[in-house]
Scaffold this motif. Sequence first.
Motif, PDB file in Angstrom:
ATOM      1  N   SER A 120      45.907  37.019  48.065  1.00 35.34           N
ATOM      2  CA  SER A 120      45.420  38.296  48.588  1.00 35.34           C
ATOM      3  C   SER A 120      46.355  39.450  48.232  1.00 35.34           C
ATOM      4  CB  SER A 120      45.238  38.211  50.102  1.00 35.34           C
ATOM      5  OG  SER A 120      46.452  37.838  50.737  1.00 35.34           O
ATOM      6  N   ASP A 121      47.652  39.188  48.138  1.00 31.04           N
ATOM      7  CA  ASP A 121      48.615  40.189  47.690  1.00 31.04           C
ATOM      8  C   ASP A 121      48.975  39.863  46.237  1.00 31.04           C
ATOM      9  OD1 ASP A 121      50.714  41.878  47.156  1.00 31.04           O
ATOM     10  OD2 ASP A 121      51.776  41.493  49.030  1.00 31.04           O
ATOM     11  N   LEU A 122      48.445  40.654  45.295  1.00 35.04           N
ATOM     12  CA  LEU A 122      48.625  40.342  43.880  1.00 35.04           C
ATOM     13  C   LEU A 122      50.088  40.353  43.460  1.00 35.04           C
ATOM     14  CD1 LEU A 122      45.672  42.387  42.339  1.00 35.04           C
ATOM     15  CD2 LEU A 122      45.762  39.938  42.804  1.00 35.04           C
ATOM     16  N   GLU A 123      50.894  41.126  44.127  1.00 35.67           N
ATOM     17  CA  GLU A 123      52.305  41.219  43.749  1.00 35.67           C
ATOM     18  C   GLU A 123      53.162  40.153  44.415  1.00 35.67           C
ATOM     19  OE1 GLU A 123      53.722  45.137  44.374  1.00 35.67           O
ATOM     20  OE2 GLU A 123      52.281  46.076  43.009  1.00 35.67           O
TER      21      GLU A 123
ATOM     22  N   GLY B  17      47.298  47.850  25.159  1.00 34.04           N
ATOM     23  CA  GLY B  17      47.460  46.664  24.326  1.00 34.04           C
ATOM     24  C   GLY B  17      48.382  45.623  24.912  1.00 34.04           C
ATOM     25  N   THR B  18      48.933  45.897  26.109  1.00 30.76           N
ATOM     26  CA  THR B  18      49.866  44.957  26.719  1.00 30.76           C
ATOM     27  C   THR B  18      49.460  44.671  28.165  1.00 30.76           C
ATOM     28  OG1 THR B  18      51.348  46.719  27.493  1.00 30.76           O
ATOM     29  CG2 THR B  18      51.757  45.815  25.290  1.00 30.76           C
ATOM     30  N   PHE B  19      50.107  43.658  28.737  1.00 27.56           N
ATOM     31  CA  PHE B  19      49.919  43.294  30.132  1.00 27.56           C
ATOM     32  C   PHE B  19      51.233  43.493  30.886  1.00 27.56           C
ATOM     33  CE2 PHE B  19      46.334  41.068  28.358  1.00 27.56           C
ATOM     34  CZ  PHE B  19      45.399  40.993  29.373  1.00 27.56           C
ATOM     35  N   ASP B  20      51.120  43.885  32.139  1.00 25.86           N
ATOM     36  CA  ASP B  20      52.252  43.920  33.052  1.00 25.86           C
ATOM     37  C   ASP B  20      52.222  42.686  33.935  1.00 25.86           C
ATOM     38  OD1 ASP B  20      54.114  45.864  32.764  1.00 25.86           O
ATOM     39  OD2 ASP B  20      53.114  47.342  34.044  1.00 25.86           O
ATOM     40  N   SER B  21      53.381  42.185  34.291  1.00 28.24           N
ATOM     41  CA  SER B  21      53.458  41.095  35.261  1.00 28.24           C
ATOM     42  C   SER B  21      53.523  41.689  36.659  1.00 28.24           C
ATOM     43  CB  SER B  21      54.688  40.231  34.996  1.00 28.24           C
ATOM     44  OG  SER B  21      54.817  39.231  35.988  1.00 28.24           O
ATOM     45  N   LEU B  22      52.501  41.392  37.491  1.00 27.12           N
ATOM     46  CA  LEU B  22      52.479  41.896  38.857  1.00 27.12           C
ATOM     47  C   LEU B  22      53.221  40.969  39.804  1.00 27.12           C
ATOM     48  CD1 LEU B  22      48.810  43.191  39.219  1.00 27.12           C
ATOM     49  CD2 LEU B  22      50.846  44.457  38.558  1.00 27.12           C
ATOM     50  N   GLY B  23      53.005  39.674  39.646  1.00 29.60           N
ATOM     51  CA  GLY B  23      53.628  38.713  40.545  1.00 29.60           C
ATOM     52  C   GLY B  23      53.623  37.326  39.940  1.00 29.60           C
ATOM     53  N   THR B  24      54.524  36.473  40.428  1.00 28.95           N
ATOM     54  CA  THR B  24      54.661  35.107  39.918  1.00 28.95           C
ATOM     55  C   THR B  24      54.954  34.168  41.075  1.00 28.95           C
ATOM     56  OG1 THR B  24      55.528  35.893  37.794  1.00 28.95           O
ATOM     57  CG2 THR B  24      55.926  33.591  38.346  1.00 28.95           C
TER      58      THR B  24
ATOM     59  N   ILE C 288      44.280  39.402  35.703  1.00 27.92           N
ATOM     60  CA  ILE C 288      43.981  37.984  35.504  1.00 27.92           C
ATOM     61  C   ILE C 288      45.016  37.148  36.248  1.00 27.92           C
ATOM     62  CG2 ILE C 288      42.782  38.212  33.304  1.00 27.92           C
ATOM     63  CD1 ILE C 288      45.341  37.436  31.878  1.00 27.92           C
ATOM     64  N   ARG C 289      44.562  35.967  36.688  1.00 28.04           N
ATOM     65  CA  ARG C 289      45.455  34.985  37.308  1.00 28.04           C
ATOM     66  C   ARG C 289      45.506  33.784  36.362  1.00 28.04           C
ATOM     67  NH1 ARG C 289      42.603  35.991  42.360  1.00 28.04           N
ATOM     68  NH2 ARG C 289      40.922  34.634  41.634  1.00 28.04           N
TER      69      ARG C 289
ATOM     70  N   LEU D  40      48.725  38.990  36.092  1.00 30.16           N
ATOM     71  CA  LEU D  40      48.967  39.919  34.992  1.00 30.16           C
ATOM     72  C   LEU D  40      47.960  41.055  35.040  1.00 30.16           C
ATOM     73  CD1 LEU D  40      49.428  37.216  32.209  1.00 30.16           C
ATOM     74  CD2 LEU D  40      51.242  38.363  33.494  1.00 30.16           C
ATOM     75  N   LYS D  41      48.414  42.262  34.712  1.00 23.96           N
ATOM     76  CA  LYS D  41      47.582  43.462  34.755  1.00 23.96           C
ATOM     77  C   LYS D  41      47.491  44.087  33.375  1.00 23.96           C
ATOM     78  CE  LYS D  41      45.672  47.309  36.533  1.00 23.96           C
ATOM     79  NZ  LYS D  41      44.340  47.374  37.164  1.00 23.96           N
TER      80      LYS D  41
END
Length: 834
Positions: free
Chosen positions: A662-665, A617-624, A590-591, A611-612
Amino acid sequence: MLKRNLFILMVLMYSVVWGKEYSINMKSGWQLIGLPADTENMRLFNRSDVRLVWSYNSEYNDWEGFSPETSVLSAIDSQNINRLNRVKRWQGLWVFSYNNWTLTVSESNEPSLSSQLLDSVTVSRGWNLLSIPFNAVISPKVLSEFKIWKYDRDSQWQTNRDYTFFDFPEVDELNSKRGFWLYSPEERTVDLAKRGGELLLTGSDDQITSSFTTLDSVHNHISKTLVINNREQNYWNWSESIDIFQTDTTVTDSYTIVSNGITNGNSGFEKRYNGVEIPDTIKEYNEYIFYKQDNSVRAGMISRFASNDVFTPKEFKLEYSENGQLKTSSLKNFAISGGRLISFSTINDTKISPSFAERCREKKSAITIHDLNLNPIGYRAKRDIFIDGEVNSSRLIDNSLYVITKFEPCVELQYPRVLLQQSDSCFNPEDTADYRARCYDVKSDENGTLYRYNYEYPDLKESYLTPKYSDSTGVWQELIKDPKQFYASSNLAQNSDLYTVSQFNIESGKLLTSLTVMGEMDLVKFTESSIYFTSSQSPHRVSFEETTGRTDIHKFYFKYQPKYVASTELNSSLIDRFSLDESSVDSGVIRVASRSELSTGDKGRGRIDILKDKGDGTFDSLGTLQDIVDYRYFLEGVKFYDDIAVASSESANKPLYLIDLSDLEAPRKSGGSITLNGKNSYIHYSTDDKRLFLVGQEVDEKGIDGGVTLRAIDVEVIDTPVELASRTIGDYHNFSPVYYSGKTFGYKDSRVVLPIQNDGNSYSPSTVASSVYSYRLESDESGNSALIRESAYSSDSFINSYDSNSRVLFMNYLSSNYILYLNNGKLFTKRIAE
């Protein structure tokens, strides 16, 4: 001393000052309390009212004491007991009072360049004596791993543990009114803001469910939330001092909360997913056009509309009866799939019933499933489903209909009166400031008898707590089928609205499964296979009342078997309903666009988080991406499209920013931006040809509105956006319904269709008539792209009465293109000249 874990936020420009004064209504005898602010002013505990104050230092496993009486204080010193010389937030206090009195405390001024978040506390190993220094009520389940004891003046001791040899009451709630003991097996930091937003869950990682096990436990939780959320302000120990002593009754003995209907939610669907039917108010199906007119669905053959024949379309009337009485309805929208027409309506039950439950259920939703006949159009059979509350949104996939309904539970409360005794310091009214401050919650009846209301333990007279539904059998049943599919946060001081996701079989009309989430939701969003609920009801606390922005995000699967998936939280607030978007490439990603909202009013420049869903039950942060807009501007909104996002700053004559996803991270703000000429109200993105279309209002350098602006921008190379063409339509007397509903805008094969209205007040030579206009994006004689007007397709009388159900639809029939425009139940068809 008890250790604190206070996080610091830097405020860039302005200082924050708190200086509110609160009154604590103290009772005679022992009482366990806390303070909303740090203080070294022990004179708060005056000699005439207080004998002893005790606190427990968990770091050194030792007691600290204070007394305003010199002899008692000397006795404390003689026993080598440390003096209590200051009180900090989170610190519980045992206070022994001689009589009822009022303790007045002020919040101290905060540092000018920082504000302290109070949600976190570090507890020591062993016993900790705590209080909550902000206005919150949480379920004791949020601290289930700790042993808790709470002292209540009426219920005496309460605990969250089951002791077979003693029958102690269960801890009902933790709030800022009472202190409590907490035993921790190790030193640990507890973040109540984070825990307050979490759902009450149980089970293993592969099957996480709600912690509720029976329908009674669901009812108890909803009832408790309703009681807490509707307590009178005088219930709380903490309340602002009141100057006026009122001798008449200022609140009634009973307080009734009855639903008078729930505002129908705006689904805000901006996407059409493959294999998923999205309800709308105009549809093309086989050789027919179906559309909404008033409170019915009408249908006619495409050939008749294309030739503009005068004919009477087939009408599917939506009439419902209950107990022999015909009910009026308000059609919201409909869907067509697999030879079935499914309509969604709100039933307005106008009869006045003496029944409390019927008053609570004044509005219901009706879902009607028609099995269609074609050639000629009609239906063979229909099935009605009735649900308490109103339909928020829905999806139709294969033979399953998924519906989200919103229901508001109801209770009727009665607050018992507690008569004042002669020993009460408020028993003899005095016309003094001191008496008015101490006895602000005292009431007087017609005989002059003084009393207070017991807001802590109201009598629950009536309740209707969970929604019911009725299928083709006509029998009303509980919509919540499985208590383990009922989800609520541990924050008890919140809205108690119930959002239920129900799965119906459209062949039989039977309910298959249901899932319910409780709380005030800022956003309820369907994607192809998931539902997202977002809430901001567990913010971070800066002081007793001041908060900062915070968003809790909960994800559920709804296809085939609805279930809980994952949750996460952001230390910021979503901007609007477009702020959360699921990636079309990876449904686990999700963005999210948000901005900080400090209690100072500084809202920041916004951010985007990628977020991935990890599957546990949790999300990882891919990029900000931080600071989306220029530091001089304020972020107003972000919209996501495929692998780009468009961010807007202040609305008039400020830039739009393009963001490369385009680059999620590594999301990045592109090197290109678009400067607005006026106010932008609507953005349309065409995936096929990588074009943005902007619709807004022209604004000159003096801030005066002009005509409607339409701009086409090529964003295929995101770092170098190119404006293809623009034009201004009409003048300040004109505006467009596109500002309010994006579905009145149409774009296909380089052709733009949009309605224009005039205000009907006066006209100038440049004012254009109300109409549906079409423009074609093509090269002019000079070889430059231009938006060339083709024609206007309707008259003033047609377009002037715009409503929110207006729609534009492109249609192809016998190799010719047509525009269909629906407005106020009238369908206008026009062949497009090629």
